[in-house]
Design an enzyme around this catalytic site. Structure first.
Site, PDB file in Angstrom:
ATOM      1  N   THR A  29      38.028  37.481  39.775  1.00  0.00           N
ATOM      2  CA  THR A  29      38.602  37.778  38.606  1.00  0.00           C
ATOM      3  C   THR A  29      38.045  39.165  37.995  1.00  0.00           C
ATOM      4  O   THR A  29      37.203  39.114  37.612  1.00  0.00           O
ATOM      5  CB  THR A  29      38.738  36.047  37.933  1.00  0.00           C
ATOM      6  OG1 THR A  29      39.409  35.645  38.572  1.00  0.00           O
ATOM      7  CG2 THR A  29      39.497  36.269  36.319  1.00  0.00           C
ATOM      8  N   GLU A  62      33.435  41.282  49.286  1.00  0.00           N
ATOM      9  CA  GLU A  62      33.465  42.109  48.975  1.00  0.00           C
ATOM     10  C   GLU A  62      32.273  43.077  49.480  1.00  0.00           C
ATOM     11  O   GLU A  62      33.010  44.291  49.634  1.00  0.00           O
ATOM     12  CB  GLU A  62      32.945  42.056  47.275  1.00  0.00           C
ATOM     13  CG  GLU A  62      33.785  41.900  45.851  1.00  0.00           C
ATOM     14  CD  GLU A  62      34.113  39.970  45.868  1.00  0.00           C
ATOM     15  OE1 GLU A  62      32.946  40.094  46.686  1.00  0.00           O
ATOM     16  OE2 GLU A  62      34.388  40.054  45.023  1.00  0.00           O
ATOM     17  N   ARG A 112      33.689  42.819  34.539  1.00  0.00           N
ATOM     18  CA  ARG A 112      33.673  41.589  33.674  1.00  0.00           C
ATOM     19  C   ARG A 112      31.795  41.462  33.512  1.00  0.00           C
ATOM     20  O   ARG A 112      31.485  42.311  34.260  1.00  0.00           O
ATOM     21  CB  ARG A 112      34.193  40.696  34.820  1.00  0.00           C
ATOM     22  CG  ARG A 112      33.499  39.612  35.473  1.00  0.00           C
ATOM     23  CD  ARG A 112      34.107  38.743  36.465  1.00  0.00           C
ATOM     24  NE  ARG A 112      33.345  37.675  36.364  1.00  0.00           N
ATOM     25  CZ  ARG A 112      33.598  36.695  37.529  1.00  0.00           C
ATOM     26  NH1 ARG A 112      35.616  37.006  38.021  1.00  0.00           N
ATOM     27  NH2 ARG A 112      32.873  34.821  37.677  1.00  0.00           N
ATOM     28  N   ASN A1033      40.310  28.791  43.402  1.00  0.00           N
ATOM     29  CA  ASN A1033      40.711  28.907  41.943  1.00  0.00           C
ATOM     30  C   ASN A1033      40.603  30.364  41.350  1.00  0.00           C
ATOM     31  O   ASN A1033      41.222  30.410  40.085  1.00  0.00           O
ATOM     32  CB  ASN A1033      38.430  28.713  41.591  1.00  0.00           C
ATOM     33  CG  ASN A1033      38.199  29.139  40.264  1.00  0.00           C
ATOM     34  OD1 ASN A1033      39.121  28.379  39.349  1.00  0.00           O
ATOM     35  ND2 ASN A1033      37.956  29.995  39.777  1.00  0.00           N
TER      36      ASN A1033
END
Lengths: 1216, 338
Positions: A29, A62, A112, A1033
């Site tokens: 996210t 990642e 973020r 999630n």
């Protein structure tokens, strides 16, 4: 070019996908939607502009994505990735390599916050600032359109300069904002990105046809010089970026520059800023300049390499005072990165030695922080900064948007400044997650966008997954909407659930004279009377016009269940007048056809019926009198009322009554710095103070039918069903209506049993009703005898009376709890009497994970340490404002922490290492102090067995005696080192239970390496994998736990590889206790496995089947209600064999019987398996067949293993 | 021995047809049936209503939990939930391939909407179905619906489907008409290429202990074959279209009886479920053995041989009285002796 209304993520990936050959992805996210769209497009065969279909590959992390990307680039393919936050940080090692090798590529980052004192999914520049030193060029977009355009510019400039780029934009604020966007066509993309450069990139690829060595190890003789070789490439970047921007401008008319100036041409005070905040700052500067203020804004787009010349060009020569704003915090530095760069650039330019000379006087430069974690950044704040710059001595460092009463960094500002275009309609909608408000608003924006209006939408979601509330902020108007901040004063306020209007901040958003639409079941004549006092006061004080509709009734009669979106959307158009009615209704229907067309004509027809019925059901509410009630205290009063409504009991801890209460009341933004813990440590067990009352129907107990088996409380995901037994005479003090039944247990006469439902915390999921083994009985409703019967069990869903529930719960909490030493831990019936120390989480109604955690907390809670991987369980387990891990009546309970996503096994191992180390110290010191403390006590402590509950109780008693004795010794001889030493670690003499908890994304993918290592360590840690078979999630992306044939995000065409058998991998070590459990299939086995795992003095792994909303299951229209039944089917079909492997006895136990249901009896119930049969039945059938075969083979293997003697399993100590 | 027959204008290698059921619901099952020798297979019915229901349910599930939580704005990739029967069409293709050239695969359709009947029928044709069986399962729940209106529904559906497709169309009906013979004739005139007699409606059971209502399905037994056999006897020679018998086929003798009554093909599901797909070969062997014993060399010779006599038994008062007398004799004495 096509004009569309999309969000920033889609805008960016639209370009990125079409310009690349390979996308290496991993969910995080707020960047996941970029990867999801790429995967979806690829699975549908959508080509890129180079004529191929991009390959999209999900990696295990990642770090893995960066590695694969690096390799793919070396192989000559244009390759991209999408990420954010700590995900970007995992790419850093490769980023240095990719840049060092002068490899063109673009990373698209929805910027973020980084997890520091707490995790945050929201937007700021902390992540991108952490890669500014890697050698990547960095280009920042400030809006949805820019996210599209600069994605192309980045790609073009990267190929031109051979330097890799990070293209970033603000997470959520830009990535999730809907706005108009002109999409570049494939031809336009081809004209902007040179194919010759693509060819050149391919030509540099590694190839055995022209072999080279890249990635050498270099020595002191050449490394330094080699590092300096790249300078000319960096020097070429600003010009290359500007060239690409100019090419775009000549094609589209959209002008960009590296640094853009907005505002007064002779500005004296200037703000330098990048990202979406630049839009707010620029608009405010324009507004103020129009009123004569000499202010301006420099918007930074190219941040690395830092274009000092462009900055100097953009900055008016008149600027004497400059505030540089950073959306990040760099503790301990002289200032944040952009500030330091601007300062350095100016200092150099103004230095006497500068060439071509110091034409400039050095302005005063200050540095400020704003907007961390998507904190609002508004015109009022911008004006506040300009005001500060006018002061004789502006603060050199500051913050804006918060109240910093600790360091005094924050600037004052007046947040009422409204610079918005009066022609823009502003509307705010308050809804529930389940009612479709957000999707309806997204639809409205598209409708208005299609009708030629400019539209913007931004959506604020809840921190809870069940009963969540949403706020939608919509702007429409004749001119482009560039206002990246929330609406403060709306002309229209939609209140989509009656209870929400009682929250003061809801009508706080209404501008004077605004129109309010309320969805309420109350009949028109009674609406006004039904409103809470705060709402009535606000309506009168602001002269609001009130409309009401019973949207639920309209939706139900149209066959839409609880989805009120279409009804309320129609009402919005009917009242707001943003479109003429004869235009609006057909447009809504056209939008319905578009969004629901693929769901079938029935769904479309039902929604159309709802549109037609909506207008008829709408009515205006007469507001009596225009007198504001006496005592109305204005907005501040409404705020105070909100706080009061948070209804925190007076006996709650002070922190909860002040800080938590403010967050609960939606006033967290007002909390000053001093109110918050400096180190991220928060009190346990706060969810009990947040009585959410989110379900009208809750579990209701029938004591007469109940057999006291404990099944209902065993499966309850929110720990709302509690049992206890107690001497019957205690009932004398019980409130009227308190329920009880004689205890159904031999050997305990004169005891009563109560099963207490904490109804205010119940989500109404119905798992308990499904679990109740009492046969269904038909019971005639009391109110209408003869009106037919309703099926009835010992636990049912029904309505409740809040007052009664509160009285009952309060009394229940005075009753004694069962003595843990006397409870039969080995049975479900016994376990119900153990107090849950995990309660009322914000997990989804019917969650399949939380029952395991509740059980863990019941079994081992008072000595439990939990290391929790990031994921659902860390969110419902640790998301503020309130958290579910709690304490028992002695104040003991689970100690919980979340480190990262990837490192959880290692983090938990650290818990064990520390515990072991301190235990060893305690034992040593105890031995040394044997005589002083008392030989008997010391010997007992040192030799105590700690496996049974009674033994723990006895040891705890001894340790209490020990600490008392040590305190005496300390008093006698203050400061004796060994006494103090022992006091500090004596707690460890009671054995700690270390559990490492996480989902399959962690255990199977990103954390697999660490988990493997920790399992191999031989240390006494317990691993609980809550296996939902997807990344739940982040919205259901495939993991290596996703089963064959299931459709998930990143496996949109169906998972083609079977699930990894993690259990077998662990068994191979020989030293690991391993169990696979499914509570819904065999609760007893689950209980046994958790206890055996905990008791084993070495690593244990328990893999727990956890049904999930991402599986697509329902019963009687209620999501997840059949979750436990699905667990049963998973086991009965052989898909999820229940096993235990005990390394001590070296026995492999197959706990479930042979498959007795076909696999389809399990898979057929779940949408994730059905989807493929709809879209690709051939492949679906093939995969289903393979899955059957897979199950047969695995079953054969397991049966063979179950028949093996211990000599055929590896020994735990490595011996034969 | 020539077992071949004509059905719906198609030439079948023998008159034994596997009717719609679990065995024909997979390509593998169809392959086994073809290997066992059946003359044709009928795939299970595509129920439009069910497709609509599933689409609605799946669409609800797909939107479950969406737009509620910032990290997970949805839980499944975008997928289409239109009630288009991809799976069924895929089954037609697979079953056709599995059955091989000589064994026609007949698709079966149970629609609810006018568009559904024709659209799905067309799609079935495109997917390679050799013929379509319309399984018109219409129970007028409203007690005031006139009989004519209910009957007209059958012919209207047939006419619209016939207009939409080139392949032959059979209609499967139930026996519950005031005048089943007239209904059959109306369908014949409306263009039916065949009639399948009879549909067995699912019926509900009530369990007085648990207060539950179940919708069960029972396999048919030979005792149930007299009704369809009687109507086939009656219609044989009176309608132009083919006649298919279904219900109550357990032994080769049952097949023979239907052929003697006038059936062009004989369908079975229950026997194949009870004994497995390979049982088709036993039935065919049994049929051939019987024909050999009785001196028939082709099915054509024996078809409808007893239709006149068997057909009379249904409407004739004489046959009815005689049956009652026989029953009184058999059961009355049994009661006395017990």
């Amino acid at each position: 070019m096509t004009r569309v209304t999309i969000d920033g993520n889609e805008a960016a990936v639209s370009a990125a996908y079409r310009l690349n050959d390979v996308c290496c992805i991993y969910p995080i996210t707020p960047s996941s939607p970029m990867a999801e769209l790429a995967d979806e497009w690829s699975s549908k065969g959508r080509p890129n502009v180079w004529g191929g279909v991009p390959t999209v590959v999900e990696m295990q992390s990642e770090g893995g994505a960066a590695g694969a990307l690096h390799g793919s680039l070396q192989g000559g393919s244009l390759t991209t990735t999408f990420t954010a936050s700590q995900g970007l940080l995992l790419m850093i090692p490769n980023m240095y390599k990719i840049a060092g090798e002068l490899t063109p590529a673009v990373f698209h980052v929805a910027a973020r916050s980084l997890a520091a004192q707490g995790l945050s999914i929201f937007g700021d520049h902390s992540d991108v600032m952490a890669v500014r030193q890697t050698g990547f060029a960095m280009l920042c977009s400030a809006s949805v359109q820019e996210a599209h355009d600069l994605a192309v510019v980045a790609q073009a400039a990267s190929l031109a300069t051979r330097l890799p780029f990070v293209h970033f934009f603000d997470g959520f604020r830009t990535s999730h904002e809907l706005n108009g966007c002109e999409l570049l066509s494939d031809d336009e993309l081809r004209s902007l990105v040179s194919y010759d450069l693509v060819q050149a990139h391919r030509a540099r690829a590694l190839s055995p046809e022209r072999p080279v060595v890249r990635g050498t190890a270099q020595n002191p003789d050449v490394y330094f010089q080699a590092r300096e070789t790249v300078n000319p490439f960096y020097a070429s970047v600003p010009a290359a970026v500007q060239t690409a921007m100019s090419a775009l401008a000549s094609l589209t008319g959209r002008e960009y520059s590296l640094m853009s100036y907005h505002g007064h041409p002779q500005a004296e005070r200037v703000i330098v800023i990048m990202g979406s905040g630049a839009e707010t700052a620029a608009a405010t500067a324009g507004y103020l300049a129009g009123r004569g203020q000499r202010v301006g804004v420099v918007q930074v787009r190219l941040f690395r390499p830092f274009p000092a010349a462009a900055l100097l060009d953009a900055l008016p020569a008149t600027a004497t005072r400059i505030a540089v704003l950073d959306r990040t915090k760099e503790p301990g530095s002289l200032g944040e990165p952009l500030f330091l760069d601007v300062l350095a650039a100016l200092a150099e330019a103004c230095s006497p030695s500068s060439s071509p000379g110091p034409g400039r006087r050095m302005p005063l430069v200050t540095g400020g922080r704003y907007g961390l974690s998507s904190k609002e950044f508004t015109p009022g704040m911008v004006a506040g900064i300009f005001d500060e710059l006018s002061r004789p001595a502006p603060r050199p460092r500051f913050t804006i948007g918060i109240t910093d009463d600790v360091s005094g960094s924050s600037l004052p500002y007046d947040d009422s400044l409204d610079i918005e275009d009066p022609a823009t309609t502003r509307a705010v909608f308050f809804g529930l997650g389940s009612d479709g408000t957000v999707s309806a608003n997204k639809n409205s924006i598209k409708i208005l966008g299609d009708a030629g209006q400019h539209a913007q939408g931004y959506f604020v979601y809840d921190s809870k997954k069940s009963g969540s509330e949403t706020v939608s902020h919509l702007r429409f108007g004749p001119r482009p909407v560039s206002a990246p901040y929330l609406i403060r004063r709306a002309g229209f306020v939609g209140v989509h659930h009656a209870r929400l209007i009682g929250r003061g901040e809801v009508l706080d958003r209404a501008a004077p004279g605004a129109v309010v639409l309320l969805n309420t079941p109350v009949p028109p004549s009674a609406v006004w009377e039904s409103l809470p006092e705060v709402a009535r006061s606000q309506i009168l004080a602001r002269k609001l016009t009130l409309y009401a509709i019973d949207a639920n009734a309209v939706a139900r009669s149209a066959g839409l269940g609880g989805r009120v979106n279409t009804v309320l959307q129609t009402c919005f158009f009917a009242i707001s007048g943003v479109l003429p009615a004869d235009e609006a209704i057909p447009a809504i229907k056209a939008a319905i056809a578009k969004s629901y067309g693929k769901r079938g004509p029935e769904v479309v027809a039902r929604n159309n019926a709802a549109v037609d019925a909506a207008v008829a059901g709408l009515h205006r509410v007469e507001v009596p009198g225009a007198e504001v009630p006496a005592g109305y205290a204005g907005v501040e009063g409404a705020a105070a009322l909100s706080l009061a409504q948070a209804a925190i009991p007076a006996d709650a801890p002070e922190f909860v009554r002040t800080v938590t209460a403010a967050m609960l009341a939606g006033r967290g933004d007002d909390l000053p710095v001093s109110a918050l813990p400096a180190d991220g440590t928060y009190p346990s067990g706060t969810s009990r103070y947040e009585k959410r009352n989110i379900s009208d129907l809750v579990a209701v107990w029938d004591p007469d039918l109940c057999i006291q088996c404990g099944n209902c409380s065993f499966v309850c995901p929110h720990s709302v069903i509690r049992s206890t037994f107690y001497p019957s005479d205690l009932l004398a003090d019980a409130p009227d209506g308190f329920q009880s039944a004689p205890l159904d247990s031999r050997g305990l006469p004169d005891r009563d049993f109560t099963l207490q439902v904490y109804a205010e915390d119940c989500t109404g999921c119905g798992l308990c009703v499904e679990a109740c083994p009492v046969p269904v009985r038909g019971v005639a409703p009391e109110t209408a005898p003869g009106a037919g019967t309703t099926p009835h069990k010992a636990i049912n869903l029904g309505t409740y009376d809040r007052g009664q529930v509160r009285r009952n719960v309060a009394f229940f909490e005075t009753l004694p709890l069962a003595d843990r030493s006397r409870v039969d831990f080995g049975t479900v019936r016994g376990a119900q009497f153990l107090q849950p120390l995990f309660e009322f989480s914000g997990a989804c109604a019917g969650c399949g994970e939380t029952p395991y955690l509740r059980l863990l907390s019941q079994l081992f809670g008072d000595r439990l340490m939990v290391a929790n991987a990031t994921g659902c369980s860390s969110i419902y387990g640790g998301n503020l404002p309130t958290t579910p891990w709690t304490t028992n009546r002695d104040g003991r309970g689970p100690a919980w922490s979340n480190s990262l996503f990837e490192d959880n096994a290692e983090f938990g191992l650290g818990f064990r290492l520390a515990a072991d180390q301190q235990l060893a110290l305690a034992r040593t010191r105890l031995g040394e102090l044997r005589d002083e403390v008392g030989t008997d006590l010391v010997d007992e402590i040192l030799s105590a067995s700690q496996r049974r509950e009674s033994e723990y109780a006895a040891q705890r008693w001894r340790v209490t005696r020990l600490t008392e004795r040590l305190a005496e010794l300390d008093a006698e001889n203050p400061g004796a080192p060994s006494v103090r030493d022992l006091l500090s670690v004596a707690d460890h003499l009671v054995r700690r239970s270390v559990w490492i908890v996480g989902g399959d994304g962690w255990a199977y993918d990103i954390g697999a390496g660490g988990l493997d290592h920790v399992l191999a360590s031989g240390r006494d840690v317990n691993v609980l994998v809550l296996d939902t078979e997807v990344y739940s999630n982040t919205g259901g992306q495939a993991s290596k736990a996703t089963p064959l044939g299931a459709v998930a995000k990143f496996a949109a065409a169906g998972k083609r590889v079977p699930k990894k058998d993690l259990a077998l991998q662990a068994i191979a070590y020989g030293s690991v206790y391993v169990a696979r459990v499914a509570m819904g299939a065999d609760p007893q086995q689950t209980l046994r496995a958790l206890r055996e795992a905990e008791a084993y003095d070495g690593p244990s792994l328990v893999i727990a089947y956890s049904h999930c909303i991402a599986h697509g299951i329902e019963k009687d229209g209620q999501l997840l209600r059949n979750g436990m039944d699905q667990q049963y089917r998973a086991v009965a079909s052989g898909y999820w064999p229940l096993i235990r492997y005990d390394p001590v006895t070296r026995a492999f136990l197959l706990d479930s019987p042979r498959p007795r249901l076909p696999l389809s009896a399990y898979t057929g119930q779940e949408l994730r398996f059905r989807i493929l049969a709809r879209t690709d039945p051939g492949v679906a059938a093939q995969l289903a067949e393979r899955a059957e075969e897979e199950i047969r083979q695995r079953w054969t293997t397991y049966e063979e293993m179950a028949a093996r003697g211990p000599e055929r399993f590896p020994a735990a100590d490595g011996s034969a | 021995m020539d077992l071949s027959t004509r059905y719906l204008g198609l030439t079948l290698r023998n008159p034994l047809v596997a009717s719609a059921g679990p065995v024909t619901s997979t390509a593998d099952g169809v392959r086994k049936l073809a290997d066992a020798g059946v003359g044709a297979v009928v795939l299970p019915s595509l129920f439009e209503e069910q497709l609509n229901h599933q689409a609605t349910r799946d669409s609800y599930l797909a939107s479950a939990g969406t737009e509620s939580f910032g990290e997970a704005l949805s839980y499944l990739p975008g997928a289409e939930f239109d009630p288009w029967p991809h799976q069924y069409l895929h089954l037609i293709e697979q079953a056709t391939a599995a059955a091989g050239a000589g064994v026609p695969v007949i698709a079966s359709l149970n629609g609810v909407s006018p568009g559904g009947w024709t659209d799905y029928a067309t799609a079935m044709q495109e997917a390679g179905a050799a013929a379509i069986e319309l399984n018109i399962y219409y129970l007028p729940g409203d007690p005031l619906i006139p009989a004519r209106d209910a009957e007209r529904r059958y012919t209207e559906i047939l006419i619209s489907v016939k207009a939409a497709v080139r392949i032959p169309v059979a209609v499967k009906i139930g026996p519950y008409f005031s005048s089943p013979g007239e209904m059959a004739t109306l369908l014949d005139r409306a263009g039916a290429d065949g009639l399948v007699l009879f549909n067995r409606f699912l019926q509900t059971d009530i369990n007085p202990e648990t207060f539950t209502v179940s919708r069960g399905f029972r396999l048919s037994s030979p005792g149930e074959s007299s009704l369809p056999r009687a109507w086939i006897s009656l219609l044989h020679g009176k309608v132009d279209c083919s006649l298919a018998a279904t219900t109550g086929v357990e032994r080769a003798a049952d097949v023979a009886a239907y052929l003697l009554a006038g059936a062009d093909v004989v369908m079975t599901t229950s026997a194949l479920l009870r004994h497995g797909p390979a049982y088709a070969a036993d039935l065919l062997d049994g049929l051939a053995g019987w024909m050999h014993r009785k001196g028939f060399t082709s099915v054509t010779e024996l078809r409808g041989l007893l239709s006149a006599e068997a057909g009379l038994a249904v409407p004739g008062r004489t046959g009815y009285l005689s049956a009652i007398e026989q029953a009184t004799h058999a059961f009355g004495s049994a009661q006395l002796s017990s």
